[in-house]
Design an enzyme around this catalytic site. Sequence first.
Site, PDB file in Angstrom:
ATOM      1  CD  GLU A   1      -1.809   2.232   1.820  1.00  0.00           C
ATOM      2  OE1 GLU A   1      -1.489   3.217   1.104  1.00  0.00           O
ATOM      3  OE2 GLU A   1      -1.896   2.282   3.046  1.00  0.00           O
TER       4      GLU A   1
ATOM      5  CB  CYS B   1      -1.705   6.903   1.753  1.00  0.00           C
ATOM      6  SG  CYS B   1      -2.580   5.622   2.656  1.00  0.00           S
TER       7      CYS B   1
END
Length: 475
Positions: free
Chosen positions: A250, A284
């Site tokens: 990720e 993020c």
Amino acid sequence: MNLLADLFIDGQWRPGSDGRRFDVTDPADLSTIAQFAVATERDCMAAVDAAAAAQPAWAATAPRERSELLRRAYEILTEEVEVFAELMVRENGKSWADAIGEANYAKEFFRWFAEEAVRVPGDYRLSPAGDKRIVVDRQPIGVSLLVTPWNFPAAMATRKLGPALAAGCTTILKPARETPLTAAYVVEVLRRAGVPRGVVNLVTPVPTGPLVKRMIDRPEVRKLSFTGSTEVGRELLHACADSVVSTSMELGGNAPLVVLPGADLDTAVEGALLAKMRNGGSACTAANRFYVHSSVHDEFVARMDAALAAVSVGPGLDRANDLGALVSVAERDKVADLVRTAVAEGATVVRGGRSAARGAFYDATLLTGVAHGSTITTTEIFGPVTAVVRFDHVDDAVRMANDTVYGLMAYVFGEEREAMAVARRLEAGMVAVNRGVVSDPAAPFGGVKQSGLGREGGSEGILEFLEEKYIALTA
């Protein structure tokens, strides 16, 4: 508060083999709150040895037993949720609301994967030719190295540990050096819940990159799960290639937030605040680029300005504050540099744009007149800065939103049918329609393009730690 600041290897808390330690700093006042043990190469190899030795027995453990251990860990975290949150405030700097929100979110991964541990799917069927029975089994992939970032030190740890342990994999957790105390607390909770020796290990290697690569090089390590920047992710992919280690990643994001003509601005501003200001923008998934249609641009900016004016900035231990510190002065200064560059490139500061005299604080900031393609729209801000780009045509908004190598998260606000149509055109692994948060342990989390590989959470999350085995039986 008792702060655990040692390595955890083969069921024991212990200092590093050479006795070195590094400072853990409270970014609100820059005080040192702990000195955490440095893991040497010897320590990292001992962690791999312990995980490898424990792997066969843990893989053979009944799924129900693994499930109940995770459930016990969830219950401990529920009882101690404020302790959990305070640790994050102290070493990460985030506000109390963000910390308690993350603590509650993080513990849910243990509850979710406690349930998934007993529901691993398989297959049994007759082959089309009728000559054999096809049996598809799923087995633990093996020793798993879990590398987590500083921005969500609790949730990233439990989102990886939960599925790995549920699947029957032993683990080595490598937290960020900025926030090791939260990770150590999670590991201690698992120890208290009854995790066997060697099944969970924690190391904080220095130097980080070379020692992480040394662990990847060990043939016993069969899985790397990494959350962090795309730049580091690329390096780790190269490292995994030589041993063909399975990877889940990720990585970075550059999330667009699109406000369409006809959007309900009450909903859009409320959602935009969550998408931008959750965790102080250090996520993020945070909205990075705001594309707002000309017909609603001025009103959206005015409402966003008023909303940001109400944001109180200060230490997270004061629960009245909405926005805490960034994780370090260095991170604060990166954000400040981005704002200065944006102004030099033609943006206007409507609100904020200031650093605190002491501590890693940065004001909630609003920029208008931002040009698509400018530095601030091509860089992950990771701070409380709203950068607004005006657009006239929806096709242009979609084109600009997709004009990035990243594809983790996107947000769309508008009339539902049009918003759904735009959502389907956006190149992102996750899209929020008329809402500012999507994260849920029951949903698959992950991106496309250079934002990652694989999915965490949901029913998909446990599959990342399992390998399929096909067995052919005589019909």
